[in-house]
Each structure stands twice: as C-alpha cells, then as structure tokens.
Design an enzyme around this catalytic site. Structure first.
Site, PDB file in Angstrom:
ATOM      1  CE  LYS A  19       0.849   1.459   4.364  1.00 36.41           C
ATOM      2  NZ  LYS A  19       1.687   2.630   4.632  1.00 36.41           N
ATOM      3  CG  ASP A 150      -0.695  -0.220   7.826  1.00 35.70           C
ATOM      4  OD1 ASP A 150      -1.521   0.672   8.107  1.00 35.70           O
ATOM      5  OD2 ASP A 150       0.526  -0.027   7.775  1.00 35.70           O
TER       6      ASP A 150
END
Ligand code: C5P
Length: 309
Positions: A19, A150
């Site tokens: 990401k 995350d």
C-alpha cells in the site's frame, strides 16, 4: 468452523499487495500509544506471495525468500506466523491445526509499504482457505486488526479511507487507475521511531481529517489533481531522520512526476505520473540519478489479498 479435511498436497497460494498512503493525517497519541489517523490507503501492484501447506498438528513453520529477506524475522514475531496461530486459536474449534508457510517477498521491509501487513493478511486468508474455516470478510478484517493497523486494508485492497489507528477501513469513492513510480531507500525506517519524531515535531496536532481536495481528486480521476493533493503528516519526520529523501522527492518532480510523497512512515518515495509511458521514462531517469536503491513502477488501485492459482 474447521472441518477435518485431508491434508492437501498442493496447498493454498495467496497474493497480497503493498500500500501507499495518498493522505496520512496524524493526531496526538492516544492513551494506548497509538496515533489516531485519517488516511487514504491505495493498494499498488507490488505483491508478496504466501503459500500455506498442511503441517502436523500444532506445528507452525515459516520459510522466507526474496526482497530484504535478511531483515525478516522468522520467529513468532513474524506477522504471518502470528496470523496462522491467531486464526487456529480463535476459529480452529477443537481441531489441532498446523501449517507450513512459505513467503516470497517483493515488498521491501520497513519501507512504509506495509509489507509485513501484506504477509499477515495473506497468511490469514491462506490458512482460512487451507483449514476450510469460512469467515465473512469483515470477520477476517477484524482478526487482521489484532495483528496490525494496516492488515485490514491489505485484505480489503483498492482505495480506502482508514480511521481509528488505521484499522477501521471503508472503500473510498474513487475513479481511474493511476501509474506510480516507487523509489526504495537504502535503509529501512522504524515506524515507531518516525511516530516518535512526529510527536516531537508536532506536539499539538489538530484532530486528523481526510482532506476534501484529495477525495474530490479521487472522485474526478484526474492524476494532476490527485498529484497536487497527496499529503503525509509523517513526511517531515521521515525527512529529518533521512534528509537525503528530500533530494529524491525533488528529483522525481523535476523529472516530470505530477506528485510526490513519502509513503507511510517511509522511506519509500511514491511518484504519481500521467501514464505508463511517463512511468517507464521516470524509472529510467530516476535510476540513472543513483539516489535510490531500486526504482520500479506500479499501478493502483489493485485488489487486496486473494487466493490465486
Ligand atoms: O499497528 P502496527 O503494529 O503496525 O504499528 C506499529 C507501530 O507503529 C506501533 O507500535 C506504534 O508505535 C506505531 N503506530 C502508531 N499509530 C498508529 C499506527 C502505528 O503510533 N496509528
């Protein structure tokens, strides 16, 4: 619940993306030490692969290869191993489960790209599939949140808004596909250290909010608008810890990027370009400058952790 399936000789292969944070707004530390975030996650086409095979009951094994392997812990602190044990404990029922995990890494370690979280997410999905534990995506994400802030996004993928400490994710209204160039640093950065530096630099931050200009840019799908709206509250902290990153960001912009930002806690720099041709050109030009360990291109958004093959 787990069913007593016979051991599969082939196993399960899951691929999970890195990401970048298109926006990362950070508030004052909470009593638990975590920082409240308003972030926009964006999954890009750089993947770690996790393979899961049956092992003897209570046997949890791990082998790692690929990018930055010398810095990946293979003990019980590894997020993939923790994911397997957590799933077995919480949803394994009476079965004594075991797994042999193999990770092939392409996402660098301690790079601000959530590579460890991708491995945790991939291991959760791989083990759930291998052990035939049928969980709703939101239950899996809830489990992922126990592993790291995350991890839920690594399961979800796409472009998503993250709240709480980052674990509370919801898909963002976003249009278009974007071309990115990623420049890896020579040395990783410790996420807790970057947050500590943020606390020193910004002792009294305002409560974090997702920037409206960024959300508008995503709705419009225009890379120029998006490039201008990229923002990261951790960037000044990362830059004081790695001053050389300033030159990397400036050089990428001089060479034609329409936006540049340090990803997460860094040190990876993410450059947005207009199209694939510009991405190829920027990779060549930035590589020639010799200021990054490795430069490669990626597109986003891509899907989150998925079973493949
Ligand atoms: O959640 P995760 O284990 O990935 O976080 C790693 C570290 O990053 C935490 O121990 C904390 O120091 C810092 N962190 C934070 N606030 C967040 C997310 C992470 O301070 N929202």
């Amino acid at each position: 619940m787990a069913s007593p399936l016979p051991p599969s000789p082939v196993g399960v292969h899951v691929r999970a993306p890195a990401k970048i944070n298109l926006a990362l707004k950070v508030g004052a530390p909470r009593p638990d030490g975590y920082h409240p975030l308003a972030t926009v996650y964006h999954a890009v086409s750089l993947y770690d692969d996790v393979h899961a095979e049956w092992a003897e009951p209570d046997e949890f094994e791990l082998a790692v290869s690929g990018e930055g392997v010398e810095d990946v812990p293979v003990d019980d602190t590894n997020l993939a191993l923790r994911a397997a044990r957590l799933l077995a404990r919480v949803h394994g029922g009476q079965d004594r489960l075991g797994v042999r995990l193999t990770i092939r890494k392409a996402i660098p370690v301690a790079a601000g790209l959530a590579g460890g979280s991708a491995d945790g997410a991939a291991a959760l999905l791989a083990c759930a599939t291998l052990w035939d534990i049928d969980l709703a995506p939101e239950v899996l994400r809830h489990l992922g949140a126990e592993l790291g802030s995350d991890v839920p996004f690594a399961l979800l993928g796409g472009t998503a808004v993250g709240g709480g400490r980052g674990e509370d994710v919801a898909p963002a209204l976003a249009r278009g596909s974007y071309h990115w160039v990623l420049a890896f640093g020579h040395q990783g950065l410790s996420t807790p250290e970057v947050y500590r530096r943020f606390d020193q630099l910004v002792p009294d931050p305002t409560p974090p909010e997702v920037p409206p200009d960024l959300m508008n840019a995503l709705r419009g799908g225009d890379p120029y608008e998006l490039g201008a709206a990229l923002t990261n509250d951790l960037q000044p902290a990362a830059l004081t810890l790695r001053p050389a990153l300033r030159r990397v960001l400036d050089t990428g912009l001089e060479l034609g990027a329409v936006g540049a930002v340090v990803s997460g806690s860094g040190p990876t720099c993410a450059f947005l370009v207009e199209d694939e041709e510009d991405a190829v050109d920027l990779v060549v030009a930035l590589s020639a400058e010799g200021i990054a360990r490795k430069v490669l291109r990626a597109t986003g958004p891509v899907v989150g952790a998925r079973v493949v093959g």
